[in-house]
Enzyme design. Structure first.
Site, PDB file in Angstrom:
ATOM      1  N   GLU A   6      22.185 113.347  -5.728  1.00 49.30           N
ATOM      2  CA  GLU A   6      23.264 114.270  -6.095  1.00 49.30           C
ATOM      3  C   GLU A   6      22.831 115.666  -5.637  1.00 49.30           C
ATOM      4  O   GLU A   6      21.741 116.115  -5.999  1.00 49.30           O
ATOM      5  CB  GLU A   6      23.500 114.249  -7.605  1.00 49.30           C
ATOM      6  CG  GLU A   6      23.936 112.901  -8.141  1.00 49.30           C
ATOM      7  CD  GLU A   6      24.028 112.905  -9.664  1.00 49.30           C
ATOM      8  OE1 GLU A   6      24.936 113.569 -10.204  1.00 49.30           O
ATOM      9  OE2 GLU A   6      23.175 112.262 -10.304  1.00 49.30           O
TER      10      GLU A   6
ATOM     11  N   ARG B 239      10.462 104.582 -12.562  1.00 52.98           N
ATOM     12  CA  ARG B 239      10.467 105.929 -12.009  1.00 52.98           C
ATOM     13  C   ARG B 239       9.067 106.511 -12.076  1.00 52.98           C
ATOM     14  O   ARG B 239       8.172 105.973 -12.743  1.00 52.98           O
ATOM     15  CB  ARG B 239      11.432 106.835 -12.793  1.00 52.98           C
ATOM     16  CG  ARG B 239      11.036 107.064 -14.242  1.00 52.98           C
ATOM     17  CD  ARG B 239      11.965 108.049 -14.930  1.00 52.98           C
ATOM     18  NE  ARG B 239      11.793 109.383 -14.386  1.00 52.98           N
ATOM     19  CZ  ARG B 239      12.599 110.410 -14.663  1.00 52.98           C
ATOM     20  NH1 ARG B 239      13.652 110.234 -15.452  1.00 52.98           N
ATOM     21  NH2 ARG B 239      12.380 111.586 -14.145  1.00 52.98           N
TER      22      ARG B 239
ATOM     23  N   LYS C 211      15.702 117.325 -12.888  1.00 51.83           N
ATOM     24  CA  LYS C 211      16.288 118.435 -12.128  1.00 51.83           C
ATOM     25  C   LYS C 211      16.894 119.481 -13.062  1.00 51.83           C
ATOM     26  O   LYS C 211      16.875 120.674 -12.771  1.00 51.83           O
ATOM     27  CB  LYS C 211      17.336 117.913 -11.151  1.00 51.83           C
ATOM     28  CG  LYS C 211      16.750 117.368  -9.862  1.00 51.83           C
ATOM     29  CD  LYS C 211      17.778 117.228  -8.751  1.00 51.83           C
ATOM     30  CE  LYS C 211      18.741 116.112  -8.995  1.00 51.83           C
ATOM     31  NZ  LYS C 211      19.633 115.864  -7.846  1.00 51.83           N
TER      32      LYS C 211
END
Length: 782
Positions: free
Chosen positions: A48, A274, A284
């Site tokens: 994104e 992750r 983020k």
């Protein structure tokens, strides 16, 4: 010196595999073998564009792009840009720059979810017509309240029973801009009693009157990520949709959306663990807070875990890829120690970064018996002996020098072997000097040392055989260059800043950046080689800041220290029961790395005796203390001397290569005997093979149990030491680099290392470096 053993990385789960295979590879291999995938695999990296990528994204980039390289597929770069309020073209360009920097390319396969807005809208109307979606007019709080809890089923919206025609009318009016933000949403008809909260009538579209960075004001309704993402995968014919474990619960919705719109064939989602890295945050949203609140200088602040930050710090893409390979791909979440990342960076730079001298906190030294107007050029190696780039540069020795303040103590404590009043030390690559006088200012601060040098000790040894315990680095006061050196450290002072009830910013390390504004560096380093990474001896790995460094103003960033020191600091403090001494008033309260001298001081009585015995063999203090701290390895070292009695050469390879190869293995089961190990070192010292080739031979000895000489003979690895064989290769290197030849002849003699490295590369490391240098110097002098 290379680190002996990579540090542990925590428990990653049974499915973890760091040898190149993992559960995702097994799935792909099975799919290809069983014919479930036709025409090759297709993956995608779908960021994104609402922030800069961090090292966690690097793991996904390496996985997605790496798989298609191995299985001859393709990987799309797709921007899931469905939220105009947070996305920007700046982030798009930064992401593309980061992916390319890591060494990957998407060719012509650059896509955007916004490319599919019209198709996604059509799919939404399709769901409405099939009775699988409806327009809900509850507000956000009401929807949340009626969704239920993990233990309590949700309640259906009163608008769920709207007719298909009514839903289509509302949805089209939403698109036409008749309603305000939040007035209506489009929801899927899931199951309000589902144990998976994601399936309780999830949102598919919402109204957002915001300008999109690509489509402008064309749209005022935007698809939710969980709707756009699987359909974008389907449109692009992705075969293996790889995401991290937090999307595990999303998989049911992913499949539902595709099955009720596209049908078959369809992509399949697979989740992997992750990256959770100690001493930083991997969100983020939280990284954006650090930027917006001015807690860092920007997304590319070298303390940030962003790829841009790592790049500006000077980390190489090769080390990031190696780190991602090392941590592997697992199904279970775990935390990775940042010491593993730092180890991987050091391991990469150890063979790339030439060694130079830089004094961070200068203290002036006047060599009173050296002529005032004389400049003596001393030869200094760019590389340790175990690296096949034995190029040298010259460093100017003058009457006035700078040493680091930490290398002098007026009242030297026990175990301090560097400079003190009346004491003699060795200057690296230079002479023995003795401190005769200490000059202070009006406040009692030492500002100058007056020393004498012994002109018979050039190169670091005395003809009368006397020994000194300390060696210190230095630069000429008149011929060195001023520099600003930025010492970056961990951004947070606790391993998990997000643990506990407080705000993560409470754990920021106030000493994550220390600036040595008055540093001095030897003149072989210049602004003309900004991409060169250096090891500042005893300080760490550095490179010029790409934004702030320029001709006349050298600014260096510390990429990584020479060692992970945090655990060792505490261990050293516990042993000595002494408070750590800060290196300057501007440094942190946390202590500096324990020096070799401090480690020696912490030795017990019997350990000290072993250390003294090893030192008497001519070993450096660093090698001697490592062997002292590892008795089994020291015993192995002594056994090698029964075969080949060259202690310094043997210790160098035992400390650097044997310890690295051992890792967690015991010496009892190690396949290379002390005698065979000694034979390998003898081949190096006798110039039969180069040090670089010796590393390959050692690896094969470990793997096969064969002796070194047999491997060398079988593979034809004998060092090229014939001038007639090397001269044409040297000629080719010089003719291929005319600009560098001209620069060398104009005075940039440091380029000799470049030329030697190119010849070594063309000979697969088999050329004799000293001979290559001789041939080059003759040809470059013409």
């Amino acid at each position: 010196m290379a680190e002996a053993t990579p540090p542990g990385i925590g428990s990653a789960g049974e499915d973890d595999d760091r040898t190149g295979s993992n559960f995702i590879r097994s799935i792909i291999e099975s799919d290809l073998r069983e014919g479930r995938v036709e025409g090759g695999i297709v993956t995608r990296f779908p960021p994104e564009p609402n922030g800069y990528l961090h090292i966690g994204h690097a793991k996904s980039i390496c996985l997605n792009f790496g798989l298609v390289q191995d299985f001859e597929g393709v990987c799309n770069l797709r921007f899931d840009d469905t939220n105009p309020a947070t996305e920007d073209i700046e982030y798009v360009e930064a992401i593309k720059r980061d992916v390319r920097w890591l060494g990957f390319d998407w060719d012509d396969r650059e896509f955007y979810a916004s490319d599919y807005f019209e198709q996604l809208y059509a799919f939404a109307e399709q769901l409405i017509r099939s009775g699988h979606a409806y327009v809900d007019s509850l507000d956000e709080d009401e929807i949340r309240a009626m969704r239920g809890t993990v233990t309590e089923a949700g309640r259906e919206s009163p608008y769920r029973s709207r007719s298909i025609e009514e839903n289509l009318d509302f949805f089209r009016r939403m698109r036409a801009g008749e309603f305000s933000d939040g007035e209506h949403v489009l929801r899927a008809k899931g199951d309000m009693a589902s144990s998976n909260m994601k399936m309780r009538d999830p949102l598919l579209y919402r109204i957002r009157h915001a300008r999109h960075y690509r489509s402008g004001d064309e749209w005022c309704i935007y698809p939710m990520y969980d709707f756009a993402h699987p359909l974008s995968d389907a449109i692009e014919e992705v075969t293996h949709s790889l995401c991290t474990l937090e999307f595990d619960n999303n998989r049911e919705l992913y499949d539902w959306v595709v099955e009720h719109t596209v049908g078959e064939p369809r992509p399949h989602q697979y989740e992997f663990a992750r990256l959770n890295l100690d001493y930083t945050v991997m969100s983020k949203r939280k990284l954006l807070r650090l930027v917006q609140e001015g807690l860092v200088s920007g997304w590319d602040d070298p303390r940030m875990p962003t790829i841009a930050g790592l790049r500006r710090r000077g980390v190489t893409p090769e080390s990031i890829r190696s780190f991602c390979d090392t941590i592997g791909v697992a199904k279970a979440d775990s935390r990775v120690g940042i010491d593993l990342l730092e180890y991987t960076i050091r391991d990469d730079l150890n063979f790339k970064a030439p060694r130079v001298m830089c004094v961070l906190r200068p203290l002036r030294v006047v060599v009173t018996n050296f002529p005032e107007d004389k400049v003596e050029e001393l030869d200094a190696s760019y590389w340790p002996r175990d690296v096949p780039k034995e190029a040298t540069r010259t460093v100017p020795f003058t009457r006035e020098l700078f040493i680091d303040r930490e290398d002098f103590r007026e009242d030297a404590p026990k175990g301090f072997y560097r400079l003190a009043p009346g004491r003699e030390v060795r200057l690296r690559y230079g002479y023995f000097i003795r401190c005769q006088e200490v000059v202070k200012d009006d406040d009692g601060v030492v500002v100058e040392l007056r020393c004498t040098y012994d002109p018979e000790t050039r190169g670091g040894s005395a003809p009368d055989g006397r020994k000194v315990r300390g060696t210190i680095h230095w630069v000429s006061a008149t011929a060195s260059l001023p520099a600003e050196v930025r010492l970056y450290d961990r951004l947070f002072h606790v391993p998990d800043p997000e643990a506990g009830d407080g705000d993560f910013t409470e754990h920021l390390n106030p000493h994550s950046l220390i600036v040595a504004a008055e540093a001095r560096i030897e003149p072989s380093v210049s602004a003309d080689a900004p991409a060169t990474r250096y090891q500042f001896e005893r300080e760490g790995y550095f490179w010029q800041d790409p934004h702030d460094s320029e001709a006349g103003r050298l600014v260096f960033n510390r990429i990584v220290p020479l060692r992970d020191t945090w655990a060792k600091i505490e261990e050293a403090r516990a042993k000595t029961d002494e408070p750590a001494r800060s290196r300057s008033e501007e440094e942190p309260a946390s202590p500096p790395p324990p020096t070799t001298a401090e480690r020696v001081e912490a030795l017990s009585g019997p350990e000290r005796e072993r250390f003294e015995a090893l030192s008497a063999l001519g070993l450096s203090d660093a090698d001697a203390v490592i062997l002292t701290e590892n008795p089994d390895v020291a015993e192995y070292f002594e056994a090698t001397r029964d075969r080949y009695d060259e202690p310094e050469a043997l210790a160098n390879w035992v400390v650097n290569e044997l310890l690295r190869a051992l890792k967690d293995q015991s010496l009892e089961s190690f396949p290379v005997s002390p005698a065979d190990f000694a034979d390998l070192v003898r081949l190096i010292e006798d110039d039969v093979i180069s040090a670089r080739i010796a590393k390959d031979v050692f690896e094969e000895m470990i793997a096969t149990g064969n002796d070194a000489r047999a491997i060398v003979d079988e593979r034809g690895l004998v060092q090229v030491a014939d001038p007639e064989a090397l001269t044409p290769i040297v000629d080719d290197v010089l003719s291929s680099n005319p600009d560098k030849v001209t620069a060398y002849r104009e005075g940039k003699h440091g380029l000799i290392g470049f030329f030697i490295g190119q010849v070594m590369k063309q000979t697969d490391g088999k050329a004799k470096p000293e001979l290559v240098r001789e041939i080059l110097e003759v040809k470059l002098a013409r």
